[in-house]
Design a protein around this motif. Structure first.
Motif, PDB file in Angstrom:
ATOM      1  N   GLU A   1       0.829  -1.209   0.000  1.00 36.20           N
ATOM      2  CA  GLU A   1       0.000   0.000   0.000  1.00 36.20           C
ATOM      3  C   GLU A   1       0.859   1.253   0.000  1.00 36.20           C
ATOM      4  N   PRO A   2       0.395   2.325  -0.653  1.00 37.36           N
ATOM      5  CA  PRO A   2       1.119   3.593  -0.540  1.00 37.36           C
ATOM      6  C   PRO A   2       0.962   4.151   0.863  1.00 37.36           C
ATOM      7  N   PRO A   3       1.758   5.155   1.227  1.00 38.37           N
ATOM      8  CA  PRO A   3       1.578   5.733   2.566  1.00 38.37           C
ATOM      9  C   PRO A   3       0.222   6.423   2.688  1.00 38.37           C
ATOM     10  N   PRO A   4      -0.237   6.743   3.915  1.00 37.62           N
ATOM     11  CA  PRO A   4      -1.534   7.400   4.077  1.00 37.62           C
ATOM     12  C   PRO A   4      -1.603   8.709   3.286  1.00 37.62           C
ATOM     13  N   ALA A   5      -2.772   9.002   2.712  1.00 43.76           N
ATOM     14  CA  ALA A   5      -2.928  10.213   1.887  1.00 43.76           C
ATOM     15  C   ALA A   5      -2.569  11.462   2.694  1.00 43.76           C
ATOM     16  N   GLY A   6      -2.923  11.459   3.986  1.00 42.69           N
ATOM     17  CA  GLY A   6      -2.625  12.615   4.838  1.00 42.69           C
ATOM     18  C   GLY A   6      -1.134  12.900   4.911  1.00 42.69           C
ATOM     19  N   PHE A   7      -0.340  11.843   4.920  1.00 38.73           N
ATOM     20  CA  PHE A   7       1.123  11.996   4.961  1.00 38.73           C
ATOM     21  C   PHE A   7       1.618  12.671   3.683  1.00 38.73           C
ATOM     22  N   VAL A   8       1.097  12.223   2.551  1.00 33.80           N
ATOM     23  CA  VAL A   8       1.551  12.783   1.264  1.00 33.80           C
ATOM     24  C   VAL A   8       1.185  14.273   1.192  1.00 33.80           C
TER      25      VAL A   8
END
Ligand code: PMP
Length: 377
Positions: free
Chosen positions: A34-41
């Motif tokens: 999975e990609p990192p959490p959207a909030g992190f990006v």
């Protein structure tokens, strides 16, 4: 014109590669599916506005190290809680950060290895321990695990006492077997290593997937360090960020061999932000552990041998490898033909006919299991 020749010791060194094949299901390099959490990006994009691009980054990466110390101090170390003077109050001075835990391993070899010194590894294990040690001009002593990939502790202690390695590498959970070591093993090895003034390096690149960690044994008066990475649990293999937790006197030595400003400002900012998403990270680990149990159960109905995994991957060996030396290659190729990529370990020493699969999303694991059932039929 004769070409300049590299150091003679490099003749012994082969490059380290994993096939990069264009497939739809990539389960070969133990990354997070999975990609990192959207909030992190989103937070990282904002943080980029704060980067002073014309200036060198914080050379000591102090904020990041302090935050890692804080997060790792909070780990629930139930199994080792009774061990006495465990370090539950790490500070930035106990943390070294670098471009992937590979750079940490290299720095360890640069600082403590080198000519007329040796490192000890327990095979099969992570190939880069041997590789980096050799690149740094360090002799490599390899002790074989038994047929079930367990350590013979008596033999290990005797070898440490006889060969006096500067560094002993213990990978837990071990790549590629996925098996975890326990407190007794680490304790016995640590005692042996300290008796010859050596350093025990526990590589916990997959530590968050396991029930036991050596982190809580780290203390100022112990020759023990633990290495970890953002590449797996933090969904950030692209970032290249790894770290070491250890006594301050080890970190002081590593700082002498790391290049000035080796960790760029973007990596420092990203590493710091990622740690705000601890709950999401733990949720991903839980999901992968559940998937691991599901794949382990499914494997029981297939003609293969598997080893107990406490990581985000599983080592397995088709039964037909017993009679056909090319079965591992065949299974690997047939999986690629079905657009599934796993790691082919079948020609690696002590891993005849073995393959290693990284756990992916439920959908990816389903595709892998369906393809493998067909191939093994
Ligand atoms: N240690 C082990 C056991 C690994 O499997 C890996 C990645 N394959 C690493 C260290 C290095 O990881 P990274 O450099 O991405 O932090």
């Amino acid at each position: 014109m004769a070409r300049p020749q590299p150091r003679p010791s490099l003749d012994l060194v082969a490059g380290y590669h994993s096939a990069q094949v264009d497939v739809s299901v990539r389960l070969n390099t133990n990354e997070s599916p999975e990609p990192p959490p959207a909030g992190f990006v989103e937070a990282l994009k904002l943080a980029l506005d704060q980067v002073q691009w014309n200036r060198y980054p914080d050379r000591s990466a102090l904020q990041l190290r302090a935050r890692i110390a804080q997060v790792e101090s909070k780990q629930p170390f139930e199994d080792t809680q009774s061990e006495g003077d465990s370090s539950n109050s790490l500070t930035a001075k106990n943390v070294c950060v670098a471009n992937g835990s590979n750079e940490i391993l290299q720095s360890l070899c640069l600082a403590y290895g080198g000519p007329s010194r040796s490192v000890l590894t327990f095979e099969p294990s992570y190939a880069l321990h041997e590789h980096i040690a050799r690149v740094c001009g360090t002799e490599v002593i390899q002790l074989n695990r038994d047929s079930e990939f367990q350590l013979d502790l008596d033999e290990a202690v005797a070898t440490i006492q006889a060969s006096r390695p500067s560094i002993t590498f213990l990978c837990s959970p071990n790549n590629p077997t996925a098996m975890v070591e326990n407190a007794e093993t680490v304790g016995v090895l640590l005692q042996a290593v300290e008796s010859v003034d050596g350093l025990l390096v526990v590589d916990e690149a997959y530590g968050q997937f396991a029930a036991w960690t050596a982190l809580n044994l780290v203390a100022e008066d112990r020759s023990l360090v633990v290495t970890r990475t953002y590449s797996k649990t933090w969904s950030a293999a692209a970032l290249r960020l790894g770290y070491l937790i250890g006594p301050t006197w080890v970190i002081d030595q590593l700082e002498k061999v790391l290049l000035p400003y080796h960790l760029d400002a973007v990596t420092q900012a990203a590493g710091l932000l990622a740690l705000d998403y601890q709950a999401e990270m733990e949720q991903r680990v839980e999901t992968l552990v559940r998937e691991r149990e599901r794949v382990v159960q499914a494997f029981k109905d297939l003609p293969l041998q598997q080893w107990p995994s406490e990581a985000n991957f599983i080592l397995f060996r088709p039964h037909r490898s017993d009679t056909n030396p090319s079965e591992g290659d065949r299974v690997w190729q047939e999986l690629v033909n079905r657009s599934v990529l796993v790691r082919n370990c079948s020609s690696w020493a002590r891993l005849d006919g073995c393959l290693r699969v990284t756990l992916g999303t439920a959908e990816e694991n389903d595709k892998f299991l369906a393809a493998l059932s067909e191939v093994l039929r």
